[in-house]
Design a protein around this motif. Structure first.
Motif, PDB file in Angstrom:
ATOM      1  N   PHE A 160      66.446  26.030   1.218  1.00  0.00           N
ATOM      2  CA  PHE A 160      65.100  25.948   0.679  1.00  0.00           C
ATOM      3  C   PHE A 160      64.339  27.207   1.085  1.00  0.00           C
ATOM      4  CE2 PHE A 160      66.773  21.747   1.116  1.00  0.00           C
ATOM      5  CZ  PHE A 160      66.280  21.024   0.038  1.00  0.00           C
ATOM      6  N   ALA A 161      63.346  27.591   0.276  1.00  0.00           N
ATOM      7  CA  ALA A 161      62.586  28.819   0.551  1.00  0.00           C
ATOM      8  C   ALA A 161      61.181  28.662  -0.005  1.00  0.00           C
ATOM      9  CB  ALA A 161      63.281  30.025  -0.071  1.00  0.00           C
ATOM     10  N   TRP A 162      60.312  29.557   0.494  1.00  0.00           N
ATOM     11  CA  TRP A 162      58.927  29.558   0.042  1.00  0.00           C
ATOM     12  C   TRP A 162      58.807  30.261  -1.297  1.00  0.00           C
ATOM     13  CZ3 TRP A 162      55.677  26.548   2.532  1.00  0.00           C
ATOM     14  CH2 TRP A 162      55.912  26.243   3.875  1.00  0.00           C
ATOM     15  N   THR A 171      66.459  17.442   9.160  1.00  0.00           N
ATOM     16  CA  THR A 171      66.046  16.978   7.835  1.00  0.00           C
ATOM     17  C   THR A 171      64.980  15.886   7.934  1.00  0.00           C
ATOM     18  OG1 THR A 171      67.834  15.330   7.827  1.00  0.00           O
ATOM     19  CG2 THR A 171      68.306  17.487   6.849  1.00  0.00           C
ATOM     20  N   ALA A 172      64.245  15.836   9.026  1.00  0.00           N
ATOM     21  CA  ALA A 172      63.260  14.772   9.202  1.00  0.00           C
ATOM     22  C   ALA A 172      62.028  15.314   9.906  1.00  0.00           C
ATOM     23  CB  ALA A 172      63.839  13.606   9.994  1.00  0.00           C
ATOM     24  N   CYS A 173      60.899  14.680   9.611  1.00  0.00           N
ATOM     25  CA  CYS A 173      59.640  14.971  10.282  1.00  0.00           C
ATOM     26  C   CYS A 173      59.131  13.694  10.936  1.00  0.00           C
ATOM     27  CB  CYS A 173      58.602  15.492   9.285  1.00  0.00           C
ATOM     28  SG  CYS A 173      58.961  17.134   8.613  1.00  0.00           S
ATOM     29  N   TYR A 174      58.513  13.850  12.085  1.00  0.00           N
ATOM     30  CA  TYR A 174      57.961  12.734  12.838  1.00  0.00           C
ATOM     31  C   TYR A 174      56.472  12.989  13.045  1.00  0.00           C
ATOM     32  CZ  TYR A 174      62.893  11.998  13.882  1.00  0.00           C
ATOM     33  OH  TYR A 174      64.254  11.816  13.774  1.00  0.00           O
ATOM     34  N   THR A 175      55.678  11.917  12.880  1.00  0.00           N
ATOM     35  CA  THR A 175      54.232  12.058  13.001  1.00  0.00           C
ATOM     36  C   THR A 175      53.689  11.025  13.971  1.00  0.00           C
ATOM     37  OG1 THR A 175      53.898  10.596  11.096  1.00  0.00           O
ATOM     38  CG2 THR A 175      53.965  12.958  10.668  1.00  0.00           C
ATOM     39  N   CYS A 209      62.046  24.421   4.948  1.00  0.00           N
ATOM     40  CA  CYS A 209      61.778  25.860   4.851  1.00  0.00           C
ATOM     41  C   CYS A 209      61.435  26.382   6.247  1.00  0.00           C
ATOM     42  CB  CYS A 209      60.621  26.153   3.902  1.00  0.00           C
ATOM     43  SG  CYS A 209      60.997  25.861   2.149  1.00  0.00           S
ATOM     44  N   GLY A 210      61.789  27.626   6.501  1.00  0.00           N
ATOM     45  CA  GLY A 210      61.478  28.226   7.781  1.00  0.00           C
ATOM     46  C   GLY A 210      60.019  28.616   7.889  1.00  0.00           C
ATOM     47  N   PRO A 211      59.667  29.384   8.920  1.00  0.00           N
ATOM     48  CA  PRO A 211      58.268  29.812   9.078  1.00  0.00           C
ATOM     49  C   PRO A 211      57.793  30.626   7.882  1.00  0.00           C
ATOM     50  CG  PRO A 211      59.543  30.196  11.072  1.00  0.00           C
ATOM     51  CD  PRO A 211      60.530  29.844  10.003  1.00  0.00           C
ATOM     52  N   LEU A 212      56.541  30.456   7.523  1.00  0.00           N
ATOM     53  CA  LEU A 212      55.981  31.194   6.384  1.00  0.00           C
ATOM     54  C   LEU A 212      55.855  32.677   6.751  1.00  0.00           C
ATOM     55  CD1 LEU A 212      54.588  31.115   3.570  1.00  0.00           C
ATOM     56  CD2 LEU A 212      52.427  30.828   4.824  1.00  0.00           C
ATOM     57  N   PRO A 213      56.417  33.592   5.929  1.00  0.00           N
ATOM     58  CA  PRO A 213      56.281  35.038   6.218  1.00  0.00           C
ATOM     59  C   PRO A 213      54.869  35.529   5.914  1.00  0.00           C
ATOM     60  CG  PRO A 213      57.507  34.700   4.191  1.00  0.00           C
ATOM     61  CD  PRO A 213      57.282  33.341   4.756  1.00  0.00           C
ATOM     62  N   LEU A 214      54.287  36.181   6.895  1.00  0.00           N
ATOM     63  CA  LEU A 214      52.952  36.762   6.758  1.00  0.00           C
ATOM     64  C   LEU A 214      53.037  38.258   7.046  1.00  0.00           C
ATOM     65  CD1 LEU A 214      50.777  34.103   8.615  1.00  0.00           C
ATOM     66  CD2 LEU A 214      50.942  34.440   6.144  1.00  0.00           C
ATOM     67  N   ALA A 215      52.366  39.032   6.247  1.00  0.00           N
ATOM     68  CA  ALA A 215      52.331  40.483   6.467  1.00  0.00           C
ATOM     69  C   ALA A 215      51.160  40.890   7.336  1.00  0.00           C
ATOM     70  CB  ALA A 215      52.262  41.213   5.125  1.00  0.00           C
ATOM     71  N   ALA A 217      56.947  24.871  12.796  1.00  0.00           N
ATOM     72  CA  ALA A 217      58.111  25.742  12.923  1.00  0.00           C
ATOM     73  C   ALA A 217      59.039  25.594  11.741  1.00  0.00           C
ATOM     74  CB  ALA A 217      58.841  25.430  14.221  1.00  0.00           C
ATOM     75  N   ALA A 218      59.038  24.410  11.124  1.00  0.00           N
ATOM     76  CA  ALA A 218      59.823  24.149   9.919  1.00  0.00           C
ATOM     77  C   ALA A 218      59.007  23.205   9.058  1.00  0.00           C
ATOM     78  CB  ALA A 218      61.179  23.553  10.260  1.00  0.00           C
ATOM     79  N   ALA A 219      59.013  23.469   7.750  1.00  0.00           N
ATOM     80  CA  ALA A 219      58.216  22.678   6.817  1.00  0.00           C
ATOM     81  C   ALA A 219      59.143  21.994   5.835  1.00  0.00           C
ATOM     82  CB  ALA A 219      57.207  23.552   6.083  1.00  0.00           C
ATOM     83  N   PRO A 220      58.935  20.678   5.544  1.00  0.00           N
ATOM     84  CA  PRO A 220      59.814  19.970   4.615  1.00  0.00           C
ATOM     85  C   PRO A 220      59.584  20.397   3.171  1.00  0.00           C
ATOM     86  CG  PRO A 220      58.009  18.553   5.277  1.00  0.00           C
ATOM     87  CD  PRO A 220      57.873  19.804   6.090  1.00  0.00           C
ATOM     88  N   PHE A 221      60.536  20.056   2.359  1.00  0.00           N
ATOM     89  CA  PHE A 221      60.468  20.342   0.929  1.00  0.00           C
ATOM     90  C   PHE A 221      59.190  19.733   0.349  1.00  0.00           C
ATOM     91  CE2 PHE A 221      61.400  18.536  -3.328  1.00  0.00           C
ATOM     92  CZ  PHE A 221      61.441  19.729  -4.026  1.00  0.00           C
TER      93      PHE A 221
END
Length: 578
Positions: free
Chosen positions: A222-224, A30-34, A165-171, A190-194
């Motif tokens: 959470f989802a795209w 639940t955290a991102c580091y920069t 959210c998980g990886p963005l689905p691309l077709a 690999a994972a994107a925050p809300f």
């Protein structure tokens, strides 16, 4: 869908208006580091993180510290970089604590994890801040404290969120750009925050596609939105099967036991750990998965949640134990301190090593100390540590007068007496020309005042010992012979007139000395008067002996006899009266 489109457009305008900044970012849980490259002091770096909704990154556990090191390694930066650990001004360093008294900028419990490369500077007056250094030629990875005003070329931030959210689905193939809510743009996540906005530039010639991470959904998580896949592929790109439904674009599907890959065209074996059903770690097993927990936690009976372990129940500490989330902290009783930061054993602290603990003497004891006074002093009544001087003269340690001194005393002797070597008794001082015998039995046995010694009655002058030496009168042989004293003879010594004077007679010394001086002066004056009278008489007698005797012929002159031949003619006689 009608509500999502305006939201996506609004986020796109905000991102393009503010301009995202390139930085290394890693998200997990639940955290991102920069990791940011900018030369700033600690306070300025903390303001930059806070403006974007976060704080300088903490490292509360070994796993979190490893995540920060992974981020720095991915950015090719060995350090140093500011982290969110500081010692505010007015707060003292605490060597017995794992964090040495430092606190996290994000708040919360200190925890038991620490990675000090060296002991921080001991201070209470200036603020100190901590930087992280990766392992390299200069040494291992760890923390170093320095002045908060120092400028470092990098800093680490942490941003917390409710979910990811998980990886963005691309077709189909596309160039993707993620813009996070903390205004960092990156091409890979690999994972994107809300609240993260994704822009996909499809290679098929179609315009860019957008999606935003939304939630929480009805079932949680959470989802795209839109769910994708973006940049749809043709059936020719599908690895397993292509599903074409009326009114819907074609999409790829996989056989049972497989999952569609992020490119929405290829298939891969199904991973039961994606998404992670565990609170801790998840491992894929044949036919399912297995959950695990980090150190300091144990798996709950449901097999998914993690419960904190109370390590203090096993008694790992020498004195006291404080349980924390995922760990524990050992504490020492007052008067003791830990042998090493984060250690379990306590040793006695020498309080006497600190200056000004006691006014005179300090005695260290296990867990405490005692104040004592030097000889000649006593503790202040009422329990204070002050030392007061003891008046030894109240115990009458001297035969005569006593002078109290700070921490001691001094015995005073009457005039013509000397202090004994032990500092308590007195002895008579030797007279001029007399060698001191040094006999201890002679202490205060005589008064030191000579008696008057009578001379023969013919002289009527008293003989007093030391008169000639005291007055300084000429010491002539005639005077001594007149007095009947042989030349070179020594007058007899004075006789004893009393016993040792006690304290009650200590005032007789000056009075006796006065009598002695007056008597000596009277004897000297009498002796001088007698000598002057004697000299006058002898001079007068000598003068009488030298004067010639007178006769009847004194008035006449003697004329030589003339020859008889000249007497004729009635000449005068030979003797003529003049």
């Amino acid at each position: 869908m009608a509500i999502a489109r305006p939201l996506v457009l609004l986020l796109l305008l905000l991102v393009r208006g503010s301009g995202g900044k390139d930085a290394e970012v890693i998200c997990a849980g639940t955290a991102c580091y920069t990791l940011h490259r900018a030369e700033l002091g600690w306070n300025s770096a903390q303001e930059r993180c806070r403006d974007n909704g976060g704080n300088l990154a903490p490292a509360r556990s070994a796993a979190e510290a490893e995540r920060l090191q992974e981020l720095m390694a991915a950015g090719g930066w060995l350090g140093p970089a500011w982290i969110g650990l500081s010692l505010p001004r007015g707060r003292c360093v605490q060597p017995q604590e794992p964090l040495q008294g430092f606190i996290w900028a994000a708040g919360g419990e200190a925890g038991s994890y620490s990675a000090w490369l060296s002991e921080p500077t001991s201070t209470c007056l200036s603020s100190r801040c901590v930087s992280l250094q990766l392992a390299g030629p200069s040494g291992p990875a760890g923390w170093t404290d320095r002045s908060c005003r120092n400028v470092l070329p990098a800093f680490l931030c942490k941003f917390s969120f409710q979910g990811m959210c998980g990886p963005l689905p691309l077709a189909g193939p596309a160039r993707v750009s993620y813009t996070t809510p903390f205004w960092v743009r990156t091409p890979h996540m690999a994972a994107a925050p809300f609240g993260t906005l994704v822009e996909a530039d499809c290679e098929g010639g179609e315009g860019p596609a957008f999606a935003v991470c939304k939630g929480p959904l009805e079932g949680g998580g959470f989802a795209w939105d839109p769910p994708g896949p973006l940049c749809p592929a043709t059936c020719a790109q599908c690895q397993h099967r292509c599903l074409e439904e009326p009114g819907e674009p074609p999409r790829c599907v996989c056989h049972p036991g497989y999952l569609l890959a992020p490119d929405m065209a290829s298939c891969m074996p199904k991973d039961p750990c994606d998404p992670n059903p565990c609170q801790g770690t998840c491992r894929t097993r044949p036919g399912g998965f297995e959950c695990g927990c980090e150190a300091g936690y144990t798996l709950a009976p449901d097999g998914r949640r993690c419960l904190d372990v109370d390590e203090c129940l096993a008694g790992p500490c020498h004195h006291e134990c404080h349980n924390t989330a995922g760990s524990f902290v050992c504490l020492c009783r007052p008067g003791y301190r830990l042998t090493e930061p984060g250690g379990h054993h306590c040793h006695d602290e020498d309080e006497c090593a600190q200056p000004g603990v006691c006014p005179q003497l300090c005695l260290n004891v296990p867990g405490s100390f005692h104040c004592a006074c030097r000889p000649g002093y006593q503790r202040q009544p009422g329990g204070g540590n002050a030392c007061l001087d003891v008046d030894e003269c109240l115990r009458e340690p001297c035969p005569g007068r006593c002078l109290n001194l700070p921490g001691s005393f001094k015995c005073l002797c009457p005039p013509s007496y000397l202090l004994e070597e032990d500092g308590r008794g007195c002895r008579a001082a030797p007279t001029a020309g007399e060698e001191p015998t040094g006999a201890p039995n002679s202490t205060l046995r005589t008064t030191g005042i000579p008696q008057t010694m009578g001379l023969p009655r013919t002289t009527g002058i008293p003989r007093t010992t030391g008169i000639l030496q005291t007055t300084g009168a000429p010491r002539t042989t005639s005077i001594l012979q007149t007095l009947g004293i042989p030349v070179g003879a020594t007058p007899p010594a004075p006789t004893a007139v009393g016993l040792v004077p006690g304290p009650e007679h200590s005032t007789d010394g000056p009075r006796l000395l006065l009598y002695y001086i007056l008597g000596s002066l009277v004897a000297i004056l009498l002796l001088l008067a007698f000598a002057l009278a004697l000299l006058a008489c002898r001079k007068r007698a000598a003068k009488r002996e030298k004067q010639p005797a007178k006769s009847a012929a004194d008035n006449y002159c003697w004329v030589p006899e003339q020859p008889e031949s000249h007497r004729a003619g009635g000449e005068r006689s030979v003797w003529e009266k003049q």
